[in-house]
Design an enzyme around this catalytic site. Structure first.
Site, short mmCIF file in Angstrom:
data_model
loop_
_atom_site.label_atom_id
_atom_site.label_comp_id
_atom_site.label_asym_id
_atom_site.label_seq_id
_atom_site.Cartn_x
_atom_site.Cartn_y
_atom_site.Cartn_z
N ILE A 36 0.90 -1.17 0.00
CA ILE A 36 0.00 0.00 0.00
C ILE A 36 0.93 1.21 0.00
O ILE A 36 1.64 1.47 0.97
CB ILE A 36 -0.94 -0.01 1.22
N PRO A 37 0.98 1.90 -1.13
CA PRO A 37 2.10 2.83 -1.39
C PRO A 37 1.93 4.18 -0.70
O PRO A 37 1.77 5.21 -1.36
CB PRO A 37 2.06 2.97 -2.91
N CYS A 38 2.04 4.18 0.63
CA CYS A 38 1.89 5.44 1.35
C CYS A 38 3.05 6.40 1.03
O CYS A 38 2.95 7.60 1.29
CB CYS A 38 1.77 5.20 2.85
N HIS A 39 4.12 5.83 0.46
CA HIS A 39 5.23 6.73 0.08
C HIS A 39 4.82 7.67 -1.07
O HIS A 39 5.51 8.64 -1.34
CB HIS A 39 6.46 5.91 -0.32
#
Lengths: 216, 175
Positions: A179-182
């Site tokens: 889950i690409p919170c970056h």
């Protein structure tokens, strides 16, 4: 005080000695073990299988998964610290088992080497609140190579004023990278926070890997 | 949760390593298969709840024995059954042993042995089983039972003495 020297084993009669020494038949202990495992499975938190992916772009990466999907991805921490996260609040029973998490390790490893473009891995977010889940699922929609803002995610989940809570939910993202919170940054264009001691540097590394052009 | 420098194995590893030996232990002190199995399950359920609160992982084996001992004690008090009637109940013991000097002892049935073991006061039974049959050193038995090493020795000594006199009494009765 009298000296109670332990008597030798043969001061009991042989029958009792033999009987106790032999103990239960081994099949009994084995059957009891199998039924114990079944009872623990029924009453204890679910198992989380875990192992690491060594020496990636962002260091050693730990991967943990339940039977339903990934429950945790973490890096820059020791195994003991990982176990502490998994068992916090008695959410999971961790079991180190490379084979059970091999598909996840392979996918994460390939992604971090730039050999894989997408990470469509199943995630198990059951332990999170509905709000946190909605934030993470919205963040998952941000495609590779792009970034968006906390305020935008707040909009997407229909809570435009909750951008600080969105930031908080993303900081507590249990499965970063997948889950690409970056890909979520501040509205003023600055990077915003990221987990771990090397937080911002890790975030930068991931965005560079995904071909995001960073200014400044 | 545990500090960084102590190695806590995953809980499932503890189960895998110790369940069989704890079953043997519970079987030895309870003399009943079903009770031993119930207590084994209860022991590990309790252990799981307490595990994340442990501050050091020095002697997890002794820690499990302690939980098992307390569980067996409560179980025994709550639910004091006579030793299970097993199918081999009246099987003679020591039949391998043809030495005439042992013939009298060999005539003891499993029922009598169970009665002799269960007739011991709990502390003595636990002490002798832990040190003689589970191979725990006196220092660990002391920590499991919460008594001094000297008291462990005394309990083992008394248990051995009682078992011997009990058996001698049986032998005289059957003479």
């Amino acid at each position: 005080m009298p000296d109670h020297k332990p008597e030798s084993a043969n001061d009991m009669t042989d029958s009792i000695q033999d009987y106790l020494q032999n103990g239960p038949r081994p099949e009994l202990a084995e059957q009891a073990h199998v039924r114990l495992l079944a009872r623990l499975d029924a009453e204890l938190p679910p198992r989380a299988y875990y192992d690491n992916v060594p020496n990636t772009l962002i260091g050693d990466v730990w991967v943990a998964a339940s039977d339903q999907g990934l429950v945790l991805i973490d890096f820059d921490i020791s195994e003991t610290a990982l176990l502490a996260v998994l068992t916090k609040g008695q959410r999971y029973r961790p079991v180190r088992d490379a084979r059970r998490v091999d598909p996840y390790r392979l996918a994460v490893s390939e992604y971090l080497m730039g050999r894989r473009q997408r990470l469509d891995l199943p995630v198990d977010l059951r332990s999170l609140s509905p709000f946190q889940r909605s934030v993470l699922l919205a963040a998952r929609e941000v495609p590779r190579g792009q970034v968006t803002t906390y305020a935008d995610i707040a909009q997407r989940i229909g809570k435009p004023r909750a951008f600080r809570a969105v930031g908080q939910a993303l900081r507590n993202n249990p499965v970063p990278i997948v889950i690409p919170c970056h890909r979520i940054v501040n509205s003023d264009g600055t990077l915003g926070g990221y987990g771990g001691v090397l937080g911002s540097q890790r975030k930068l590394d991931l965005l560079k890997l995904e071909g995001v052009a960073l200014v400044g | 949760m545990p500090p960084e420098n102590t190695a806590f194995p995953p809980f499932d590893a503890l189960v895998e390593t110790h369940s069989r030996e704890l079953f043997s232990y519970l079987w030895r002190i309870l003399q009943n298969e079903q009770d031993a199995e119930d207590c084994l399950q209860e022991t590990f359920l309790k252990a799981f709840r307490a595990y994340s609160g442990l501050t050091h992982a020095d002697n997890l084996r002794a820690w499990l024995y302690k939980i098992a001992t307390n569980t067996a004690r409560n179980h025994h008090r709550r639910n004091s059954r006579t030793p299970v009637e097993s199918m081999n109940e009246d099987e003679e013991l020591g039949s391998r042993d043809q030495d005439p000097a042992h013939v009298v002892a060999a005539q003891l049935s499993i029922r009598q042995v169970k009665q002799a073991v269960m007739a011991l006061p709990e502390k003595q039974r636990v002490a002798i089983v832990l040190s003689r049959f589970q191979d725990l050193p006196y220092s660990e038995v002391a920590s499991v039972m919460g008594i001094s090493e000297e008291a462990v020795r005394a309990n083992v000594y008394q248990a051995a003495r009682k078992l011997r006199s009990q058996v001698l009494a049986e032998e005289l009765e059957h003479a």
